[in-house]
Design an enzyme around this catalytic site. Structure first.
Site, mmCIF file in Angstrom:
data_model
loop_
_atom_site.group_PDB
_atom_site.id
_atom_site.type_symbol
_atom_site.label_atom_id
_atom_site.label_comp_id
_atom_site.label_asym_id
_atom_site.label_seq_id
_atom_site.Cartn_x
_atom_site.Cartn_y
_atom_site.Cartn_z
ATOM 1 N N ALA A 25 0.873 -1.157 -0.017
ATOM 2 C CA ALA A 25 -0.169 0.189 -0.189
ATOM 3 C C ALA A 25 0.712 1.217 -0.025
ATOM 4 O O ALA A 25 1.841 1.115 0.523
ATOM 5 C CB ALA A 25 -0.710 0.033 1.246
ATOM 6 N N GLY B 215 0.748 -4.980 0.665
ATOM 7 C CA GLY B 215 -0.353 -4.957 -0.234
ATOM 8 C C GLY B 215 -0.164 -5.722 -1.523
ATOM 9 O O GLY B 215 -1.099 -6.194 -2.276
ATOM 10 N N GLU C 98 -0.380 -9.338 -0.667
ATOM 11 C CA GLU C 98 -1.961 -9.551 -0.780
ATOM 12 C C GLU C 98 -2.637 -9.584 -2.170
ATOM 13 O O GLU C 98 -3.465 -10.440 -2.413
ATOM 14 C CB GLU C 98 -2.457 -8.456 0.025
ATOM 15 C CG GLU C 98 -2.202 -8.651 1.478
ATOM 16 C CD GLU C 98 -2.259 -7.396 2.541
ATOM 17 O OE1 GLU C 98 -2.026 -6.287 2.248
ATOM 18 O OE2 GLU C 98 -3.055 -7.710 3.342
HETATM 19 N N1 COA Z 1 4.528 3.237 -0.491
HETATM 20 C C1 COA Z 1 4.848 4.457 -1.067
HETATM 21 N N2 COA Z 1 6.175 4.602 -1.542
HETATM 22 C C2 COA Z 1 7.035 3.426 -1.655
HETATM 23 C C3 COA Z 1 6.594 2.306 -0.944
HETATM 24 C C4 COA Z 1 5.371 2.145 -0.472
HETATM 25 N N3 COA Z 1 4.935 1.104 -0.050
HETATM 26 N N4 COA Z 1 7.813 1.233 -1.515
HETATM 27 C C5 COA Z 1 8.728 2.083 -1.961
HETATM 28 N N5 COA Z 1 8.057 3.287 -2.315
HETATM 29 C C6 COA Z 1 8.618 4.416 -2.875
HETATM 30 C C7 COA Z 1 9.954 5.075 -2.096
HETATM 31 O O1 COA Z 1 9.402 5.860 -1.200
HETATM 32 C C8 COA Z 1 11.105 5.430 -2.926
HETATM 33 O O2 COA Z 1 10.374 6.598 -3.353
HETATM 34 P P1 COA Z 1 11.453 8.187 -3.593
HETATM 35 O O3 COA Z 1 12.080 7.536 -4.593
HETATM 36 O O4 COA Z 1 10.466 9.105 -3.995
HETATM 37 O O5 COA Z 1 11.971 8.160 -2.393
HETATM 38 C C9 COA Z 1 10.692 4.632 -4.268
HETATM 39 O O6 COA Z 1 9.510 3.774 -3.887
HETATM 40 C C10 COA Z 1 11.759 3.280 -4.321
HETATM 41 O O7 COA Z 1 11.906 2.762 -2.903
HETATM 42 P P2 COA Z 1 13.353 2.629 -2.238
HETATM 43 O O8 COA Z 1 13.122 2.350 -0.803
HETATM 44 O O9 COA Z 1 14.273 3.755 -2.524
HETATM 45 O O10 COA Z 1 13.547 1.199 -2.977
HETATM 46 P P3 COA Z 1 14.814 0.399 -2.464
HETATM 47 O O11 COA Z 1 15.197 -0.707 -3.511
HETATM 48 O O12 COA Z 1 16.055 0.834 -1.651
HETATM 49 O O13 COA Z 1 13.866 -0.609 -1.343
HETATM 50 C C11 COA Z 1 12.011 -1.815 -0.670
HETATM 51 C C12 COA Z 1 12.842 -1.545 -1.775
HETATM 52 C C13 COA Z 1 10.798 -2.488 -1.102
HETATM 53 C C14 COA Z 1 12.945 -2.894 0.456
HETATM 54 C C15 COA Z 1 11.604 -0.550 0.214
HETATM 55 O O14 COA Z 1 11.002 0.142 -0.913
HETATM 56 C C16 COA Z 1 10.469 -0.712 1.268
HETATM 57 O O15 COA Z 1 10.619 -1.322 2.077
HETATM 58 N N6 COA Z 1 9.256 -0.493 0.693
HETATM 59 C C17 COA Z 1 8.061 -0.720 1.679
HETATM 60 C C18 COA Z 1 7.649 -2.101 1.821
HETATM 61 C C19 COA Z 1 6.539 -2.173 2.952
HETATM 62 O O16 COA Z 1 6.717 -1.924 4.021
HETATM 63 N N7 COA Z 1 5.103 -2.401 2.309
HETATM 64 C C20 COA Z 1 3.947 -2.722 3.257
HETATM 65 C C21 COA Z 1 3.262 -1.191 3.121
HETATM 66 S S1 COA Z 1 1.849 -1.318 3.815
#
Ligand code: COA
Length: 259
Positions: free
Chosen positions: A65, A110, A113
């Site tokens: 999400a 999500g 999911e």
């Molecule tokens: N919601 C909103 N934005 C998200 C996102 C999410 N769930 N997951 C990634 N993004 C965005 C980041 O904020 C970043 O945006 P920016 O460039 O404007 O800062 C972009 O996507 C790239 O993500 P980044 O974290 O830089 O990539 P990464 O390769 O270093 O890490 C993940 C990848 C998947 C490990 C990391 O993005 C992450 O942990 N995301 C959230 C996962 C999560 O908790 N999901 C459950 C949500 S309820």
């Protein structure tokens, strides 16, 4: 059809939806759920589409999400936030055509999911899946405590949901979260092979199978067997059933028409 957060491609007998916010790892925001909701309606109305493939652009299937939108939630709007996404996923799961998720990368929160709401999951060797919501101080809101439990069992679901641990593709396959793992370069080809195989079958039988298998998660064995017999009887009334059985007896390929 114009969408801002997804790509929709209609192919011969099936469709491909690609989640398309790669710069945000296809995070599921309100607009993306609205687009998905609308495309599901369009697909339901199009009898030429007999299977659906769902994948993501870039290195993620979906990283969950949209945390920016989520952060603005309070108790009341949070419930709506969960219900909206959950309803879209329930519509996907309830589709009468097979829906395959080609999990091309991160499928977290999500994203996991959404993949679980599909009928079949094929993963690339780079896929990473899990329910990390606990790290954000919440629980999954689109079925992570429910569908994951049905797929991998109570103990593993409890562990993954409580720790927020991420599993790689091989582990996802080992625990039953995905059906198959393929090299990244083969994922789409293998996914399309599955789709092209199921669209040669009778759409009537395919829909009945989806319906009956899904019913097994809600019914007792006795009720489920009764339901299966009921579906069996219904399908025996179809032209496709007559054609399929006759084609076998005549030693030829069946020509199903979906009636
Ligand atoms: N919601 C909103 N934005 C998200 C996102 C999410 N769930 N997951 C990634 N993004 C965005 C980041 O904020 C970043 O945006 P920016 O460039 O404007 O800062 C972009 O996507 C790239 O993500 P980044 O974290 O830089 O990539 P990464 O390769 O270093 O890490 C993940 C990848 C998947 C490990 C990391 O993005 C992450 O942990 N995301 C959230 C996962 C999560 O908790 N999901 C459950 C949500 S309820």
């Amino acid at each position: 059809m114009e969408f801002t957060t997804i790509k929709f491609e209609k192919k011969a007998g099936y469709a491909i939806i690609t989640l398309n916010r790669p710069d945000k790892l296809n995070a599921l925001n309100n607009q993306l759920f609205t687009d998905l909701d609308n495309v599901i309606t369009a697909i339901e109305l199009d009898s030429d589409i007999r299977a659906l493939l769902l994948t993501g652009e870039g290195k993620a299937f979906a990283a969950g999400a949209d945390i920016k939108e989520l952060n603005a939630c309070d108790s009341r709007s949070g419930k709506h936030f969960s219900e909206f996404g959950s309803n879209v996923m329930a519509r996907l799961e309830a589709m009468k055509i097979p829906v395959l998720a080609a999990v091309n990368g991160f499928a977290l929160g999500g994203g996991c999911e959404l993949a679980m709401a599909c009928h079949i999951r094929y993963a690339s060797n780079f896929a990473k899946m899990g329910q990390p919501e606990v790290n954000l101080g919440i629980l999954p809101g689109y079925g992570g405590t429910q569908r994951l439990t049905r797929l991998v069992g109570v103990a593993k679901s409890m562990e993954l949901n409580l720790t927020g641990d991420i599993v790689n593709a091989e582990e996802a396959k080992r625990i039953g979260l995905v059906n198959e793992v393929f090299d990244e370069s083969e994922l789409m080809e293998k996914s399309i092979s599955f789709i092209e195989k199921v669209i040669t079958k009778s759409p009537i039988a395919v829909t009945a199978i989806i319906d009956a298998v899904r019913a097994s998660t809600k019914l007792s064995l006795k009720e489920g067997l009764e339901y299966e017999s009921q579906k069996f009887g219904e399908v025996c009334g179809s032209q496709d059933f007559k054609e399929g059985t006759l084609a076998f007896l005549e030693k030829r390929k069946a020509n199903f028409i979906g009636k």
